[in-house]
Design a protein around this motif. Sequence first.
Motif, PDB file in Angstrom:
ATOM      1  N   THR A   1      10.582   7.611   4.713  1.00 43.47           N
ATOM      2  CA  THR A   1      10.989   7.785   6.110  1.00 43.47           C
ATOM      3  C   THR A   1      12.388   7.236   6.343  1.00 43.47           C
ATOM      4  N   ALA A   2      12.694   6.084   5.724  1.00 45.32           N
ATOM      5  CA  ALA A   2      14.012   5.469   5.890  1.00 45.32           C
ATOM      6  C   ALA A   2      15.104   6.389   5.364  1.00 45.32           C
ATOM      7  N   TYR A   3      14.829   7.063   4.260  1.00 44.94           N
ATOM      8  CA  TYR A   3      15.816   7.999   3.712  1.00 44.94           C
ATOM      9  C   TYR A   3      16.085   9.127   4.711  1.00 44.94           C
ATOM     10  N   ALA A   4      15.014   9.687   5.265  1.00 46.47           N
ATOM     11  CA  ALA A   4      15.176  10.774   6.240  1.00 46.47           C
ATOM     12  C   ALA A   4      15.944  10.299   7.464  1.00 46.47           C
TER      13      ALA A   4
ATOM     14  N   ARG B   1      17.186   2.725   0.668  1.00 49.42           N
ATOM     15  CA  ARG B   1      16.907   4.146   0.826  1.00 49.42           C
ATOM     16  C   ARG B   1      17.562   4.689   2.101  1.00 49.42           C
ATOM     17  N   PHE B   2      17.631   3.880   3.159  1.00 50.87           N
ATOM     18  CA  PHE B   2      18.328   4.307   4.369  1.00 50.87           C
ATOM     19  C   PHE B   2      19.815   4.504   4.074  1.00 50.87           C
ATOM     20  N   VAL B   3      20.407   3.548   3.363  1.00 50.23           N
ATOM     21  CA  VAL B   3      21.833   3.635   3.023  1.00 50.23           C
ATOM     22  C   VAL B   3      22.103   4.879   2.184  1.00 50.23           C
ATOM     23  N   THR B   4      21.243   5.122   1.196  1.00 47.84           N
ATOM     24  CA  THR B   4      21.428   6.281   0.330  1.00 47.84           C
ATOM     25  C   THR B   4      21.255   7.579   1.108  1.00 47.84           C
TER      26      THR B   4
ATOM     27  N   SER C   1       0.841  -1.192   0.000  1.00 51.59           N
ATOM     28  CA  SER C   1       0.000   0.000   0.000  1.00 51.59           C
ATOM     29  C   SER C   1       0.882   1.250   0.000  1.00 51.59           C
ATOM     30  N   VAL C   2       0.295   2.365  -0.359  1.00 52.68           N
ATOM     31  CA  VAL C   2       1.044   3.627  -0.349  1.00 52.68           C
ATOM     32  C   VAL C   2       1.550   3.969   1.054  1.00 52.68           C
ATOM     33  N   PRO C   3       0.727   3.787   2.120  1.00 53.29           N
ATOM     34  CA  PRO C   3       1.254   4.045   3.469  1.00 53.29           C
ATOM     35  C   PRO C   3       2.495   3.213   3.792  1.00 53.29           C
ATOM     36  N   VAL C   4       2.501   1.942   3.361  1.00 54.95           N
ATOM     37  CA  VAL C   4       3.688   1.109   3.599  1.00 54.95           C
ATOM     38  C   VAL C   4       4.853   1.604   2.747  1.00 54.95           C
ATOM     39  N   ALA C   5       4.556   2.038   1.533  1.00 59.08           N
ATOM     40  CA  ALA C   5       5.612   2.536   0.651  1.00 59.08           C
ATOM     41  C   ALA C   5       6.298   3.774   1.227  1.00 59.08           C
ATOM     42  N   THR C   6       5.561   4.539   2.037  1.00 60.32           N
ATOM     43  CA  THR C   6       6.175   5.740   2.631  1.00 60.32           C
ATOM     44  C   THR C   6       7.295   5.387   3.605  1.00 60.32           C
TER      45      THR C   6
ATOM     46  N   ILE D   1       9.912  -4.689  -0.894  1.00 60.82           N
ATOM     47  CA  ILE D   1       9.921  -3.424  -0.161  1.00 60.82           C
ATOM     48  C   ILE D   1      10.985  -3.409   0.928  1.00 60.82           C
ATOM     49  N   THR D   2      11.293  -4.570   1.510  1.00 59.14           N
ATOM     50  CA  THR D   2      12.269  -4.617   2.604  1.00 59.14           C
ATOM     51  C   THR D   2      13.644  -4.174   2.129  1.00 59.14           C
ATOM     52  N   LEU D   3      14.108  -4.772   1.031  1.00 56.96           N
ATOM     53  CA  LEU D   3      15.425  -4.396   0.505  1.00 56.96           C
ATOM     54  C   LEU D   3      15.402  -2.950   0.019  1.00 56.96           C
ATOM     55  N   PHE D   4      14.286  -2.538  -0.575  1.00 62.07           N
ATOM     56  CA  PHE D   4      14.183  -1.171  -1.068  1.00 62.07           C
ATOM     57  C   PHE D   4      14.305  -0.168   0.077  1.00 62.07           C
ATOM     58  N   VAL D   5      13.645  -0.431   1.201  1.00 59.68           N
ATOM     59  CA  VAL D   5      13.713   0.461   2.358  1.00 59.68           C
ATOM     60  C   VAL D   5      15.138   0.530   2.890  1.00 59.68           C
TER      61      VAL D   5
END
Length: 421
Positions: free
Chosen positions: A71-74, A124-127, A62-67, A117-121
């Motif tokens: 959040t991980a990037y921030a 995004r944290f690493v980036t 879902s979009v909420p989960v995709a956010t 989504i797990t690997l993607f999150v």
Amino acid sequence: MHQRAYDRQCTAEEQRHTEAKSPIRNPKPTLFALALGTFAIGAGEFGSNGVIQLFAADLDVSVPVATYAITAYALGVMIGSPAITLLAARVNRRTLLLGLIALFLLGNGVSALAPDITLFVVCRFVTGSVQGAFFGAGAVVAAYVYGPGKGGKAFATVMGGLTVATVVGSPLGTFVGQHAGWRALYGTVAAVGLLAGAALFAWLPRTDDLRGSSLSGELGALRRRGVWLMVTVAALGVSSIFAVYTFIGPFITDAALRDASLIPIALAVFGLGMALGNHAGGRVADRYESLGLTAGYGGALAFLVLIGVAGENLAVLLPCLFGVGATTMFAIPTIQVRLTSFAPDAPTLMGTLNLAALNLANCLGAIGGAITLDAGWGTLSTVWAGVLLTTTGLLLYTTTVTHIRPTPAPAHAARSSTRAG
């Protein structure tokens, strides 16, 4: 006044150091490479918001989960970047920047290939962890290239790539994602990052003057009251920019009752204001102790009130969007200079903390705006959350920070003060 006295105190040592080394004859390639790096970083950060629905659908969440990825990037900027900066305290800034751009390429490359989504999150944290550390180290290199007394201009130059990304990079990235797929966005960002890496390798100065500092010195900066007060002032004051930027779409369609096709134009107007404000703020930060911050926050408050009162009128809304972006960004180079004045022996960490504060401001502005919307106060009510937060930051600055003396640079940190301006 305290800042000017501090600048005079450091000038003699800085000048001796500058004269002892051959000046860089043409600093423009170095500055371009740094700005290209921050442009790539900004395009990836802002472009993600434009393709969130696409990667949510493709990764079957879902979009909420995709956010969580946003959040991980921030969190990467707020937590990962300071950690990297501390762990790499002794590393030459050239080496650090090249390592960071390599990590940026890895994070975006794997993001483009992530099967779930797990690997993607995680990616995004690493980036995100690259962003603050890159800005901090980049500001040190830019200040070294510019010479002493230009720390604000140096930070504004590095920030310039990010502000251009809001005008050009983000819309183009979103366009690429919408027409070639969201994975193509991260592939394109990685390609720009590769160009930035090549430019950094070719044009960053190879000099021991950019060597790192001790871990104890970096950690010592975290014990200084002025540092944390300035971080708080930044997070509170700059939050107003996100109480507006986050909700530009609804401002156009729901408040001004205009077609959604105007949203990209409004975003570009806002981004143009940010770019011009950042440029002007860099020059003011090096000449005046507090003018950049007080004028910037004060001007932002005036434009926020105008939006809240008359933002339904597009002829009022668009100039005010430009004004909020310009005035808020006008304050950010002064924040950097003030931070560094409290910790002249840890300029890279101060730049990292500045970016962490801006990402915290992103969260505060978005949350504050969401609260006013949930309360049913209307689409434009988000600006009043910004008014409250920025007013608090301005009052905190004028009542506390202006009374704290800068920290004199220790003798062994004379080179750092030169590089940090």
